[in-house]
Design a protein around this motif. Structure first.
Motif, PDB file in Angstrom:
ATOM      1  N   ILE A 199      12.188 -10.276  43.503  1.00 41.27           N
ATOM      2  CA  ILE A 199      11.575 -11.324  42.630  1.00 41.27           C
ATOM      3  C   ILE A 199      12.394 -11.689  41.579  1.00 41.27           C
ATOM      4  O   ILE A 199      12.445 -12.616  40.814  1.00 41.27           O
ATOM      5  N   ASP A 200      13.156 -10.671  41.026  1.00 44.92           N
ATOM      6  CA  ASP A 200      14.118 -10.535  39.826  1.00 44.92           C
ATOM      7  C   ASP A 200      15.189 -12.047  40.184  1.00 44.92           C
ATOM      8  O   ASP A 200      15.632 -12.709  39.130  1.00 44.92           O
ATOM      9  N   LEU A 201      15.633 -11.964  41.338  1.00 48.40           N
ATOM     10  CA  LEU A 201      16.545 -13.200  41.778  1.00 48.40           C
ATOM     11  C   LEU A 201      16.093 -14.576  41.540  1.00 48.40           C
ATOM     12  O   LEU A 201      16.595 -15.184  40.809  1.00 48.40           O
ATOM     13  N   LEU A 202      14.755 -14.790  41.610  1.00 47.31           N
ATOM     14  CA  LEU A 202      13.907 -15.986  41.307  1.00 47.31           C
ATOM     15  C   LEU A 202      14.021 -16.474  39.753  1.00 47.31           C
ATOM     16  O   LEU A 202      14.090 -17.535  39.555  1.00 47.31           O
ATOM     17  N   LYS A 203      14.203 -15.343  38.890  1.00 46.18           N
ATOM     18  CA  LYS A 203      14.383 -15.817  37.391  1.00 46.18           C
ATOM     19  C   LYS A 203      15.667 -16.430  37.158  1.00 46.18           C
ATOM     20  O   LYS A 203      15.719 -17.144  35.837  1.00 46.18           O
ATOM     21  N   GLN A 204      16.432 -16.380  37.999  1.00 40.56           N
ATOM     22  CA  GLN A 204      17.920 -17.222  37.596  1.00 40.56           C
ATOM     23  C   GLN A 204      17.529 -18.522  37.916  1.00 40.56           C
ATOM     24  O   GLN A 204      18.470 -19.292  37.336  1.00 40.56           O
ATOM     25  N   TYR A 205      16.562 -19.002  38.298  1.00 43.49           N
ATOM     26  CA  TYR A 205      16.426 -20.397  38.780  1.00 43.49           C
ATOM     27  C   TYR A 205      15.483 -20.984  37.798  1.00 43.49           C
ATOM     28  O   TYR A 205      14.050 -20.789  38.219  1.00 43.49           O
ATOM     29  N   THR A 206      15.485 -22.135  37.200  1.00 47.34           N
ATOM     30  CA  THR A 206      14.553 -22.755  36.300  1.00 47.34           C
ATOM     31  C   THR A 206      13.411 -23.562  37.459  1.00 47.34           C
ATOM     32  O   THR A 206      13.933 -24.036  38.514  1.00 47.34           O
ATOM     33  N   GLY A 207      12.302 -23.583  36.859  1.00 51.18           N
ATOM     34  CA  GLY A 207      11.165 -24.465  37.795  1.00 51.18           C
ATOM     35  C   GLY A 207      10.955 -23.680  39.151  1.00 51.18           C
ATOM     36  O   GLY A 207      10.614 -24.598  40.177  1.00 51.18           O
ATOM     37  N   THR A 208      11.219 -22.516  39.221  1.00 50.41           N
ATOM     38  CA  THR A 208      10.955 -21.761  40.603  1.00 50.41           C
ATOM     39  C   THR A 208      10.196 -20.758  40.371  1.00 50.41           C
ATOM     40  O   THR A 208      10.083 -19.746  39.480  1.00 50.41           O
ATOM     41  N   ARG A 209       9.013 -20.958  41.328  1.00 51.50           N
ATOM     42  CA  ARG A 209       7.930 -19.794  41.055  1.00 51.50           C
ATOM     43  C   ARG A 209       7.547 -19.015  42.232  1.00 51.50           C
ATOM     44  O   ARG A 209       7.678 -19.396  43.314  1.00 51.50           O
ATOM     45  N   TYR A 210       7.618 -17.627  42.109  1.00 55.56           N
ATOM     46  CA  TYR A 210       6.984 -16.769  43.271  1.00 55.56           C
ATOM     47  C   TYR A 210       5.331 -16.609  43.400  1.00 55.56           C
ATOM     48  O   TYR A 210       4.739 -16.855  42.269  1.00 55.56           O
ATOM     49  N   VAL A 211       5.052 -16.948  44.476  1.00 52.53           N
ATOM     50  CA  VAL A 211       3.604 -16.928  44.808  1.00 52.53           C
ATOM     51  C   VAL A 211       3.698 -15.908  45.795  1.00 52.53           C
ATOM     52  O   VAL A 211       4.109 -15.931  47.014  1.00 52.53           O
ATOM     53  N   GLN A 212       2.463 -14.904  45.743  1.00 50.72           N
ATOM     54  CA  GLN A 212       2.686 -13.772  46.580  1.00 50.72           C
ATOM     55  C   GLN A 212       1.510 -13.899  47.488  1.00 50.72           C
ATOM     56  O   GLN A 212       1.532 -12.908  48.539  1.00 50.72           O
ATOM     57  N   SER A 213       0.716 -14.678  47.486  1.00 51.87           N
ATOM     58  CA  SER A 213      -0.341 -14.831  48.702  1.00 51.87           C
ATOM     59  C   SER A 213      -0.875 -16.202  48.902  1.00 51.87           C
ATOM     60  O   SER A 213      -0.737 -16.922  48.169  1.00 51.87           O
ATOM     61  N   LEU A 214      -1.593 -16.419  49.909  1.00 47.46           N
ATOM     62  CA  LEU A 214      -2.203 -17.586  50.499  1.00 47.46           C
ATOM     63  C   LEU A 214      -3.250 -17.924  49.241  1.00 47.46           C
ATOM     64  O   LEU A 214      -3.327 -18.955  48.847  1.00 47.46           O
ATOM     65  N   THR A 215      -3.734 -16.809  48.906  1.00 45.72           N
ATOM     66  CA  THR A 215      -4.862 -16.879  47.768  1.00 45.72           C
ATOM     67  C   THR A 215      -4.362 -17.353  46.395  1.00 45.72           C
ATOM     68  O   THR A 215      -4.655 -18.537  46.152  1.00 45.72           O
ATOM     69  N   GLU A 216      -3.232 -17.010  46.143  1.00 48.20           N
ATOM     70  CA  GLU A 216      -2.604 -17.293  44.921  1.00 48.20           C
ATOM     71  C   GLU A 216      -2.028 -18.767  45.075  1.00 48.20           C
ATOM     72  O   GLU A 216      -1.944 -19.634  44.113  1.00 48.20           O
ATOM     73  N   LEU A 217      -1.667 -19.284  46.427  1.00 43.62           N
ATOM     74  CA  LEU A 217      -1.136 -20.446  46.600  1.00 43.62           C
ATOM     75  C   LEU A 217      -2.101 -21.499  46.591  1.00 43.62           C
ATOM     76  O   LEU A 217      -1.966 -22.601  45.637  1.00 43.62           O
ATOM     77  N   ASP A 218      -3.312 -21.147  46.817  1.00 42.23           N
ATOM     78  CA  ASP A 218      -4.350 -22.016  46.685  1.00 42.23           C
ATOM     79  C   ASP A 218      -4.618 -22.431  45.471  1.00 42.23           C
ATOM     80  O   ASP A 218      -5.033 -23.397  44.993  1.00 42.23           O
ATOM     81  N   ALA A 219      -4.696 -21.212  44.579  1.00 36.86           N
ATOM     82  CA  ALA A 219      -5.155 -21.363  43.270  1.00 36.86           C
ATOM     83  C   ALA A 219      -3.890 -22.189  42.326  1.00 36.86           C
ATOM     84  O   ALA A 219      -4.248 -23.012  41.361  1.00 36.86           O
ATOM     85  N   MET A 220      -2.856 -21.992  42.669  1.00 36.95           N
ATOM     86  CA  MET A 220      -1.713 -22.843  42.379  1.00 36.95           C
ATOM     87  C   MET A 220      -1.676 -24.209  42.431  1.00 36.95           C
ATOM     88  O   MET A 220      -1.538 -25.042  41.491  1.00 36.95           O
ATOM     89  N   ILE A 221      -2.182 -24.586  43.611  1.00 38.28           N
ATOM     90  CA  ILE A 221      -2.231 -26.042  44.096  1.00 38.28           C
ATOM     91  C   ILE A 221      -3.389 -26.641  43.227  1.00 38.28           C
ATOM     92  O   ILE A 221      -3.258 -27.847  42.897  1.00 38.28           O
ATOM     93  N   ARG A 222      -4.421 -25.739  43.016  1.00 37.15           N
ATOM     94  CA  ARG A 222      -5.837 -26.522  42.209  1.00 37.15           C
ATOM     95  C   ARG A 222      -5.437 -26.561  40.717  1.00 37.15           C
ATOM     96  O   ARG A 222      -6.193 -26.927  40.151  1.00 37.15           O
ATOM     97  N   GLU A 223      -4.451 -25.909  40.466  1.00 37.65           N
ATOM     98  CA  GLU A 223      -4.150 -26.053  38.806  1.00 37.65           C
ATOM     99  C   GLU A 223      -3.957 -27.270  38.034  1.00 37.65           C
ATOM    100  O   GLU A 223      -3.554 -28.128  38.829  1.00 37.65           O
TER     101      GLU A 223
END
Length: 223
Positions: A199-223
């Motif tokens: 996960i720390d690798l992703l912090k090197q890239y702007t505009g990049t988000r880690y999504v840990q589950s389908l539930t979290e993905l659904d919430a992200m889409i609805r934001e």
């Protein structure tokens, strides 16, 4: 997608039914698994619940058994093949309703050298349920082909799926290329590989988000 932290909460599918399904799946009983899923679909189970509480949950459990050498690669492949076939049962239900379209599109791909594609496929379906047009490119997509496709369709968002931790260098190469060619394109990343780090690798890239589950993905889409 990685494990859902909410997995300890009350399930909409009875635990005994899940355990029956999981045992049948592990034993390779395609017919019995199909009957259980068909029955749930006929009872109008919500697709997101089916994906999270049956498919995602069982695949993570099988993945752990494989990682700890409790089952063979052959059995893990069998479970994957059965589950992929069960997803096909869902598609008529997925598209039977005219979900409110959002005029947005997403490209989802497995990283190069990543051959586990079910997580990415389910993620694409979650976008469809939320009215997006999803383009799922499947397993082991070469980086240059991914870049060309993104240039062609110009999506609002790109998703990368990584299931095996040892393929992390392929993810890094993909992110480097994406950020080089598409500096302002939003990216999300998920997969069971992140149970083991990365996960720390992703912090090197702007505009990049880690999504840990389908539930979290659904919430992200609805934001």
């Amino acid at each position: 997608m990685t494990k859902n932290k909410d997995s300890g909460s009350a399930s909409s599918i009875p635990e005994n039914l899940y355990q029956e399904y999981f045992n049948l799946l592990l034993n390779g009983d395609r017919i019995a698994c199909t009957r259980i899923v068909q029955d749930l679909i006929q009872k109008d189970i919500e697709i997101k619940i089916l994906y999270v509480e049956f498919f995602q949950k069982s695949l993570y459990a099988v993945g752990e058994l494989w990682e700890y050498n409790k089952i063979s690669v052959a059995r893990e492949h069998l479970v994957t093949a059965i589950t992929e076939g069960l997803l096909n049962l869902v598609y008529p239900k997925l598209f039977e309703k005219d979900h409110s379209r959002q005029n947005k599109s997403v490209v989802i791909s497995c990283t190069a050298n990543e051959f586990h594609q079910i997580g990415g496929k389910m993620a694409a379906d979650i976008f469809e349920l939320n009215g997006w047009n999803s383009h799922f490119l499947g397993a082991n997509t070469p980086v240059d082909h991914l870049l060309d496709y993104i240039q062609d369709v110009k999506p609002d968002l790109v998703g990368l799926s990584l299931s095996v931790y040892f393929n992390l260098p392929s993810l890094k190469a993909g992110l480097d290329a994406l950020r080089s060619d598409f500096r302002n394109l939003d990216i999300f990343v998920g997969g069971q590989a992140f149970c083991h780090g990365g996960i720390d690798l992703l912090k090197q890239y702007t505009g990049t988000r880690y999504v840990q589950s389908l539930t979290e993905l659904d919430a992200m889409i609805r934001e």
